[in-house]
Design an enzyme around this catalytic site. Structure first.
Site, PDB file in Angstrom:
ATOM      1  N   ASN A 193      14.240  -7.509  -3.031  1.00 47.02           N
ATOM      2  CA  ASN A 193      12.736  -7.731  -3.376  1.00 47.02           C
ATOM      3  C   ASN A 193      11.917  -9.441  -3.483  1.00 47.02           C
ATOM      4  O   ASN A 193      11.316  -9.924  -3.306  1.00 47.02           O
ATOM      5  CB  ASN A 193      12.375  -6.561  -4.118  1.00 47.02           C
ATOM      6  N   VAL A 226       4.494  -6.151  -9.956  1.00 46.34           N
ATOM      7  CA  VAL A 226       5.223  -4.346 -10.600  1.00 46.34           C
ATOM      8  C   VAL A 226       6.307  -3.748  -9.961  1.00 46.34           C
ATOM      9  O   VAL A 226       7.790  -3.499 -10.353  1.00 46.34           O
ATOM     10  CB  VAL A 226       3.849  -3.386  -9.988  1.00 46.34           C
ATOM     11  N   ALA A 248       0.932  -0.649  -0.244  1.00 45.19           N
ATOM     12  CA  ALA A 248       0.205  -0.273   0.161  1.00 45.19           C
ATOM     13  C   ALA A 248       1.278   1.725  -0.010  1.00 45.19           C
ATOM     14  O   ALA A 248       0.171   2.557   0.453  1.00 45.19           O
ATOM     15  CB  ALA A 248      -0.932  -0.109   1.255  1.00 45.19           C
ATOM     16  N   GLY A 249       2.248   1.376  -0.530  1.00 46.31           N
ATOM     17  CA  GLY A 249       2.908   1.911  -1.126  1.00 46.31           C
ATOM     18  C   GLY A 249       2.688   2.910  -1.771  1.00 46.31           C
ATOM     19  O   GLY A 249       1.427   3.092  -2.301  1.00 46.31           O
ATOM     20  N   ASP A 277      -1.076  -4.708   3.291  1.00 46.06           N
ATOM     21  CA  ASP A 277       1.061  -4.243   2.954  1.00 46.06           C
ATOM     22  C   ASP A 277       0.804  -4.842   5.102  1.00 46.06           C
ATOM     23  O   ASP A 277       0.157  -5.498   5.718  1.00 46.06           O
ATOM     24  CB  ASP A 277       0.190  -2.770   3.410  1.00 46.06           C
ATOM     25  N   HIS A 336      12.938  -4.715 -18.271  1.00 41.65           N
ATOM     26  CA  HIS A 336      13.143  -3.484 -17.822  1.00 41.65           C
ATOM     27  C   HIS A 336      13.943  -3.104 -16.767  1.00 41.65           C
ATOM     28  O   HIS A 336      14.177  -2.970 -15.935  1.00 41.65           O
ATOM     29  CB  HIS A 336      11.936  -3.542 -17.143  1.00 41.65           C
ATOM     30  N   ARG A 358      14.408   2.458  -5.294  1.00 44.13           N
ATOM     31  CA  ARG A 358      15.557   2.392  -5.806  1.00 44.13           C
ATOM     32  C   ARG A 358      15.538   4.564  -5.518  1.00 44.13           C
ATOM     33  O   ARG A 358      14.071   4.746  -4.783  1.00 44.13           O
ATOM     34  CB  ARG A 358      15.027   2.926  -7.253  1.00 44.13           C
ATOM     35  N   ASN A 388      10.014  -4.529  -8.682  1.00 45.36           N
ATOM     36  CA  ASN A 388      12.164  -4.732  -9.217  1.00 45.36           C
ATOM     37  C   ASN A 388      12.868  -5.414  -8.905  1.00 45.36           C
ATOM     38  O   ASN A 388      12.683  -5.394  -7.180  1.00 45.36           O
ATOM     39  CB  ASN A 388      12.346  -2.999  -9.356  1.00 45.36           C
TER      40      ASN A 388
HETATM   41  N1  NAD Z   1       7.821  -1.479 -12.927  1.00 45.99           N
HETATM   42  C1  NAD Z   1       7.838  -0.581 -13.109  1.00 45.99           C
HETATM   43  O1  NAD Z   1       7.641  -0.045 -14.310  1.00 45.99           O
HETATM   44  C2  NAD Z   1       7.934  -0.557 -12.293  1.00 45.99           C
HETATM   45  C3  NAD Z   1       7.736   1.327 -11.690  1.00 45.99           C
HETATM   46  C4  NAD Z   1       7.923   1.981 -10.286  1.00 45.99           C
HETATM   47  C5  NAD Z   1       7.992   1.121  -9.214  1.00 45.99           C
HETATM   48  N2  NAD Z   1       8.123   0.200  -9.488  1.00 45.99           N
HETATM   49  C6  NAD Z   1       8.498  -1.214  -8.190  1.00 45.99           C
HETATM   50  O2  NAD Z   1       7.493  -1.487  -7.548  1.00 45.99           O
HETATM   51  C7  NAD Z   1       7.759  -1.859  -6.003  1.00 45.99           C
HETATM   52  C8  NAD Z   1       7.002  -0.547  -4.884  1.00 45.99           C
HETATM   53  O3  NAD Z   1       7.294   0.896  -5.496  1.00 45.99           O
HETATM   54  P1  NAD Z   1       6.778   1.977  -3.774  1.00 45.99           P
HETATM   55  O4  NAD Z   1       7.279   3.443  -4.681  1.00 45.99           O
HETATM   56  O5  NAD Z   1       5.151   1.977  -4.193  1.00 45.99           O
HETATM   57  O6  NAD Z   1       7.442   1.697  -3.046  1.00 45.99           O
HETATM   58  P2  NAD Z   1       6.499   1.636  -0.943  1.00 45.99           P
HETATM   59  O7  NAD Z   1       7.849   2.143  -0.455  1.00 45.99           O
HETATM   60  O8  NAD Z   1       5.951   3.277  -1.068  1.00 45.99           O
HETATM   61  O9  NAD Z   1       5.387   0.265  -1.246  1.00 45.99           O
HETATM   62  C9  NAD Z   1       5.997  -0.540  -1.049  1.00 45.99           C
HETATM   63  C10 NAD Z   1       5.188  -1.149  -0.048  1.00 45.99           C
HETATM   64  O10 NAD Z   1       5.427  -2.579   0.137  1.00 45.99           O
HETATM   65  C11 NAD Z   1       4.982  -2.787   1.519  1.00 45.99           C
HETATM   66  N3  NAD Z   1       5.596  -3.954   1.470  1.00 45.99           N
HETATM   67  C12 NAD Z   1       6.791  -4.939   2.017  1.00 45.99           C
HETATM   68  N4  NAD Z   1       6.359  -5.745   2.096  1.00 45.99           N
HETATM   69  C13 NAD Z   1       6.063  -6.192   1.899  1.00 45.99           C
HETATM   70  C14 NAD Z   1       5.025  -7.759   1.921  1.00 45.99           C
HETATM   71  N5  NAD Z   1       5.554  -8.680   2.485  1.00 45.99           N
HETATM   72  N6  NAD Z   1       3.800  -8.003   2.035  1.00 45.99           N
HETATM   73  C15 NAD Z   1       2.913  -7.027   1.913  1.00 45.99           C
HETATM   74  N7  NAD Z   1       3.515  -5.566   1.968  1.00 45.99           N
HETATM   75  C16 NAD Z   1       5.192  -5.392   1.811  1.00 45.99           C
HETATM   76  C17 NAD Z   1       6.135  -2.048   2.500  1.00 45.99           C
HETATM   77  O11 NAD Z   1       5.147  -2.110   3.610  1.00 45.99           O
HETATM   78  C18 NAD Z   1       5.563  -0.743   1.589  1.00 45.99           C
HETATM   79  O12 NAD Z   1       4.118   0.164   1.904  1.00 45.99           O
HETATM   80  C19 NAD Z   1      10.038  -1.570  -6.065  1.00 45.99           C
HETATM   81  O13 NAD Z   1       9.827  -2.868  -6.350  1.00 45.99           O
HETATM   82  C20 NAD Z   1      10.101  -0.625  -7.455  1.00 45.99           C
HETATM   83  O14 NAD Z   1      11.187  -0.340  -7.700  1.00 45.99           O
HETATM   84  C21 NAD Z   1       8.557  -0.430 -10.395  1.00 45.99           C
END
Ligand code: NAD
Length: 310
Positions: A96, A119, A11-12, A34, A176, A83, A121
Site C-alpha cells: 500500500n 483511509v 472505487a472499491g 480507479d 488504528h 485485509r 491501511n
Molecule cells: N481507515 C480505516 O478505518 C479503514 C477501514 C476499512 C478499510 N480500510 C482500508 O481501505 C483500503 C480500501 O479498502 P476496500 O475494502 O475499499 O478495498 P477494495 O479492494 O475494495 O478497493 C481498493 C480499490 O483501490 C484500487 N486501486 C489500487 N491501486 C490503485 C491506484 N494506484 N490508483 C487508483 N486506484 C487503485 C483497486 O483497483 C480497488 O478497486 C484498504 O487498504 C483497507 O484496509 C481502512
C-alpha cells in the site's frame, strides 16, 4: 458559487460507498478514480442513477484519468489492498505504501491546494506517507480511523446500555491498530462517564471487541468493512467542506501535542475549512498516557518502515 469538487481515489468497497454517501449528502461534485478499467465509470454511473430516486444533484464522474481530478478541494484516498482473514493491517504496508506514493504524487500535481483524507491501511503509516510525498501543510493531510473505531465503541456501548447511539459521546485515541486507546473515563452519556455505568469487566470486554472490530468483520465477510469506514470519511469531508468546526477523532500531525514528536496519530481534533484546525489535548492519567505512548511507539515503528520504502 462553485460547487466543491471531491476526488475519491479507489472505487472499491470503501471508495464507492464513500462516493454514494457523499452524493446523498450533496457535498459537491465527485470524481471517482480507479486503475481498473470500467470500474470507476460503472460505479459512478450507478451512483448517479440513484440520484433521481434519492433526489441528489451531485455530479459523479468515474475515470482512470487524473486530469479529471484537477483542482479538487478534497481528495479521499481509499486505493489500497484490504485485509483478508489472518492478516494484520501492518501486513499491507509494503504494497500500500507504493500505491499511496503514486497516488500522492498525482494529487500534488493535479490538486496542489487540496486537503487529503487517507483511509487505506495501515492507516497512520499511510497518512505519514501521503504527507511526505505531497509535502502539503501538515494540517491538510489526515487520516480516517478514529471516527470508525469510536463509532464501533459507541455502538457496543449503546447496545449494552439500551440507549440511543446519539446519546453517546465517545473518546478514543492512538493508532488504528489493536493497541488503539478507547478512553472510557472521557466517554459519556448525558455527561455521566461510562465508568460509572458499567463495571470494569464489561467495559474491558467492549474495549477488546472495539480493538478487534475490524478483524471481526474481515472474518465474517472475507474482506474489510466499508459502510462504517465510508460514513466516517464522509463525516470528516463534510466537516471540512462546510467548515463545520466538528470535533472528531482523527489521525493528525502532532508534535508537542501529547509529546508525539512529529508523527501522525489518532487524537481528538477540530475539523474545518483549513483541515485540522485544532488538536484537543486531554488531561490523560498515567495509565491512559502509557497506553497512548505504546500505541504511538507502534505508529513510529511503521513510519520508519515507510521512510525506508519511499
Ligand atoms: N481507515 C480505516 O478505518 C479503514 C477501514 C476499512 C478499510 N480500510 C482500508 O481501505 C483500503 C480500501 O479498502 P476496500 O475494502 O475499499 O478495498 P477494495 O479492494 O475494495 O478497493 C481498493 C480499490 O483501490 C484500487 N486501486 C489500487 N491501486 C490503485 C491506484 N494506484 N490508483 C487508483 N486506484 C487503485 C483497486 O483497483 C480497488 O478497486 C484498504 O487498504 C483497507 O484496509 C481502512
Amino acid at each position: 458559487m462553485a460547487r466543491s469538487k471531491i476526488t475519491i481515489v479507489g472505487a472499491g468497497n470503501v471508495g464507492a460507498t464513500t462516493a454514494h454517501i457523499a452524493a446523498t449528502r450533496e457535498l459537491g461534485d465527485i470524481v471517482l478514480l480507479d486503475i481498473v478499467e470500467g470500474l470507476a465509470e460503472g460505479k459512478a454511473l450507478d451512483i448517479a442513477q440513484a440520484g433521481p430516486v434519492q433526489l441528489y444533484d451531485s455530479l459523479i464522474t468515474g475515470t482512470q484519468d487524473w486530469q479529471k481530478t484537477k483542482d479538487s478541494h478534497l481528495v479521499i484516498i481509499t486505493s489500497g489492498l484490504p485485509r483478508k482473514p489472518g492478516m494484520s493491517r501492518d501486513d499491507l504496508l509494503v504494497k500500500n505504501v507504493k500505491i499511496v506514493k503514486d497516488v500522492s504524487q498525482q494529487i500534488a500535481k493535479h490538486s496542489p491546494d487540496s486537503i487529503v483524507i487517507v483511509v487505506c491501511n495501515p492507516l497512520d503509516a499511510m497518512v505519514y506517507a501521503a504527507a511526505r510525498v505531497t509535502n502539503f501543510a501538515k494540517n491538510k493531510v489526515m487520516g480516517m480511523a478514529g471516527e470508525l473505531d469510536s463509532a464501533r465503541f459507541s455502538y457496543f456501548l449503546a447496545t449494552e446500555l439500551g440507549v440511543s447511539v446519539k446519546n453517546i459521546k465517545c473518546v478514543l485515541m492512538g493508532g488504528h491498530g489493536d493497541d488503539m486507546v478507547p478512553l472510557p473515563r472521557f466517554t459519556t452519556i448525558s455527561g455521566k462517564s461510562v465508568t460509572e455505568l458499567l463495571d470494569t469487566a464489561k467495559l474491558d470486554e467492549l474495549i477488546e471487541r472495539t480493538r478487534k472490530g475490524g478483524i471481526e468483520i474481515v472474518n465474517l465477510l472475507g474482506c474489510s468493512a466499508y459502510y462504517a469506514p465510508a460514513a466516517g470519511a464522509v463525516k470528516m469531508a463534510e466537516a471540512i467542506l462546510k467548515d463545520k468546526k466538528t470535533e472528531v477523532p482523527c489521525c493528525a500531525y502532532c508534535d508537542s501535542e501529547y509529546d508525539a514528536g512529529g508523527y501522525f496519530v489518532g487524537v481528538p481534533v477540530v475539523l474545518g475549512k483549513n483541515g485540522v484546525e485544532k488538536i484537543i489535548e486531554l488531561d490523560l492519567n498515567d495509565s491512559e498516557l502509557a497506553q497512548f505512548q505504546k500505541s504511538l511507539a507502534h505508529v513510529k515503528h511503521l513510519a520508519e518502515q515507510v521512510d525506508k520504502l519511499l
